[in-house]
Motif scaffolding. Structure first.
Motif, PDB file in Angstrom:
ATOM      1  N   TYR A   5       0.851  -1.186   0.000  1.00  0.00           N
ATOM      2  CA  TYR A   5       0.000   0.000   0.000  1.00  0.00           C
ATOM      3  C   TYR A   5       0.887   1.236   0.000  1.00  0.00           C
ATOM      4  O   TYR A   5       1.850   1.320   0.765  1.00  0.00           O
ATOM      5  CB  TYR A   5      -0.910   0.023   1.233  1.00  0.00           C
ATOM      6  N   ALA A   6       0.549   2.167  -0.867  1.00  0.00           N
ATOM      7  CA  ALA A   6       1.234   3.453  -0.900  1.00  0.00           C
ATOM      8  C   ALA A   6       0.201   4.501  -0.511  1.00  0.00           C
ATOM      9  O   ALA A   6      -0.868   4.587  -1.109  1.00  0.00           O
ATOM     10  CB  ALA A   6       1.778   3.740  -2.288  1.00  0.00           C
ATOM     11  N   LYS A   7       0.539   5.251   0.505  1.00  0.00           N
ATOM     12  CA  LYS A   7      -0.403   6.229   1.054  1.00  0.00           C
ATOM     13  C   LYS A   7       0.256   7.596   1.111  1.00  0.00           C
ATOM     14  O   LYS A   7       1.418   7.712   1.509  1.00  0.00           O
ATOM     15  CB  LYS A   7      -0.819   5.790   2.458  1.00  0.00           C
ATOM     16  N   SER A  13       4.472  13.594  -0.346  1.00  0.00           N
ATOM     17  CA  SER A  13       5.162  12.384   0.098  1.00  0.00           C
ATOM     18  C   SER A  13       4.224  11.182   0.123  1.00  0.00           C
ATOM     19  O   SER A  13       3.023  11.318   0.324  1.00  0.00           O
ATOM     20  CB  SER A  13       5.785  12.589   1.482  1.00  0.00           C
ATOM     21  N   PHE A  14       4.821  10.014  -0.110  1.00  0.00           N
ATOM     22  CA  PHE A  14       4.109   8.741  -0.062  1.00  0.00           C
ATOM     23  C   PHE A  14       4.882   7.790   0.825  1.00  0.00           C
ATOM     24  O   PHE A  14       6.109   7.775   0.801  1.00  0.00           O
ATOM     25  CB  PHE A  14       4.010   8.124  -1.466  1.00  0.00           C
ATOM     26  N   GLY A  24       9.480   2.269   2.984  1.00  0.00           N
ATOM     27  CA  GLY A  24      10.215   3.499   2.726  1.00  0.00           C
ATOM     28  C   GLY A  24       9.286   4.614   2.296  1.00  0.00           C
ATOM     29  O   GLY A  24       8.061   4.496   2.394  1.00  0.00           O
ATOM     30  N   LYS A  25       9.903   5.706   1.807  1.00  0.00           N
ATOM     31  CA  LYS A  25       9.133   6.892   1.430  1.00  0.00           C
ATOM     32  C   LYS A  25       9.582   7.426   0.074  1.00  0.00           C
ATOM     33  O   LYS A  25      10.752   7.321  -0.290  1.00  0.00           O
ATOM     34  CB  LYS A  25       9.318   8.000   2.465  1.00  0.00           C
ATOM     35  N   LEU A  26       8.633   8.034  -0.622  1.00  0.00           N
ATOM     36  CA  LEU A  26       8.880   8.798  -1.841  1.00  0.00           C
ATOM     37  C   LEU A  26       8.524  10.230  -1.504  1.00  0.00           C
ATOM     38  O   LEU A  26       7.382  10.516  -1.126  1.00  0.00           O
ATOM     39  CB  LEU A  26       8.018   8.281  -2.996  1.00  0.00           C
ATOM     40  N   ILE A  27       9.502  11.128  -1.610  1.00  0.00           N
ATOM     41  CA  ILE A  27       9.311  12.517  -1.184  1.00  0.00           C
ATOM     42  C   ILE A  27       9.623  13.446  -2.357  1.00  0.00           C
ATOM     43  O   ILE A  27      10.736  13.428  -2.888  1.00  0.00           O
ATOM     44  CB  ILE A  27      10.228  12.854   0.009  1.00  0.00           C
ATOM     45  N   PHE A  34       9.460  17.042 -11.144  1.00  0.00           N
ATOM     46  CA  PHE A  34       9.561  15.587 -11.062  1.00  0.00           C
ATOM     47  C   PHE A  34      10.720  15.136 -10.186  1.00  0.00           C
ATOM     48  O   PHE A  34      10.929  13.948 -10.023  1.00  0.00           O
ATOM     49  CB  PHE A  34       9.688  14.986 -12.461  1.00  0.00           C
ATOM     50  N   ASN A  35      11.469  16.070  -9.627  1.00  0.00           N
ATOM     51  CA  ASN A  35      12.550  15.710  -8.716  1.00  0.00           C
ATOM     52  C   ASN A  35      11.953  15.113  -7.450  1.00  0.00           C
ATOM     53  O   ASN A  35      10.966  15.620  -6.925  1.00  0.00           O
ATOM     54  CB  ASN A  35      13.377  16.938  -8.354  1.00  0.00           C
ATOM     55  N   ALA A  36      12.574  14.043  -6.985  1.00  0.00           N
ATOM     56  CA  ALA A  36      12.085  13.388  -5.777  1.00  0.00           C
ATOM     57  C   ALA A  36      13.230  12.629  -5.119  1.00  0.00           C
ATOM     58  O   ALA A  36      14.323  12.492  -5.685  1.00  0.00           O
ATOM     59  CB  ALA A  36      10.943  12.436  -6.110  1.00  0.00           C
ATOM     60  N   GLU A  37      12.934  12.150  -3.931  1.00  0.00           N
ATOM     61  CA  GLU A  37      13.892  11.344  -3.179  1.00  0.00           C
ATOM     62  C   GLU A  37      13.163  10.092  -2.701  1.00  0.00           C
ATOM     63  O   GLU A  37      12.027  10.162  -2.244  1.00  0.00           O
ATOM     64  CB  GLU A  37      14.417  12.145  -1.989  1.00  0.00           C
TER      65      GLU A  37
END
Length: 165
Positions: A5-7, A13-14, A24-27, A34-37
């Motif tokens: 699940y991605a929330k 952030s996800f 983990g996280k997508l920030i 489109f830049n992210a970490e």
């Protein structure tokens, strides 16, 4: 077969979980870029557009490119990985209109997972339910493929909104 699940608690952030355990996280740096970490196991990876038009997006571990993706002429996103010195290609595809989903397939067209978006109307944030196949569960860097696919889904949606406007 596994379920993830991605929330999104905010629009930038996800969090990706499996069995209520944080993967983990997508920030994102901001809403319009489109830049992210990606942060997995206290390790950070950068996602950034490449080139003048920024049509190719790369996932980097410091200066080393681990993965690239770009949208092709028919609306699919072509993903190329360079994990452990091996180049592999995948296709990230959008399916349906009313029962919308995204699918990641390998070069032979085998579905590795299905990602179903769900818009939370109260907060206007997306959540994704991801169901993987048995063949996907054998991948060693599946966490990076999951996060990249999450980014691809957001990329796809933003490109479709831009095309409508």
């Amino acid at each position: 077969m596994a379920e993830y699940y991605a929330k999104s608690n905010d629009s930038l952030s996800f969090e990706l979980t499996k069995d209520d355990q944080l993967i983990g996280k997508l920030i994102y740096q901001n809403w319009f870029r489109f830049n992210a970490e990606i942060v997995v196991s206290n390790r950070a990876y950068l996602i950034e557009p490449k080139g003048f038009w920024g049509t190719t997006i790369e996932l980097k571990d410091h200066d080393k490119v681990l993965l690239k993706f770009r949208m092709n002429w028919n609306g699919e996103i072509v993903v190329q990985t360079y994990f452990d010195g091996l180049k592999e290609s995948f296709a990230f595809k959008h399916r349906g209109v009313f029962k919308e989903s995204f699918v990641l397939t390998d070069q032979q067209g085998v579905e590795l997972f299905v990602m179903k978006p769900h818009l939370k109307w109260t907060s206007m944030n997306y959540e994704y339910h991801i169901t993987t196949s048995d063949s996907f569960d054998g991948f060693t860097r599946k966490d990076l493929l999951l996060f990249t696919s999450l980014h691809c889904a957001n990329y796809y949606m933003s490109m479709m909104v831009a095309a409508i406007v």
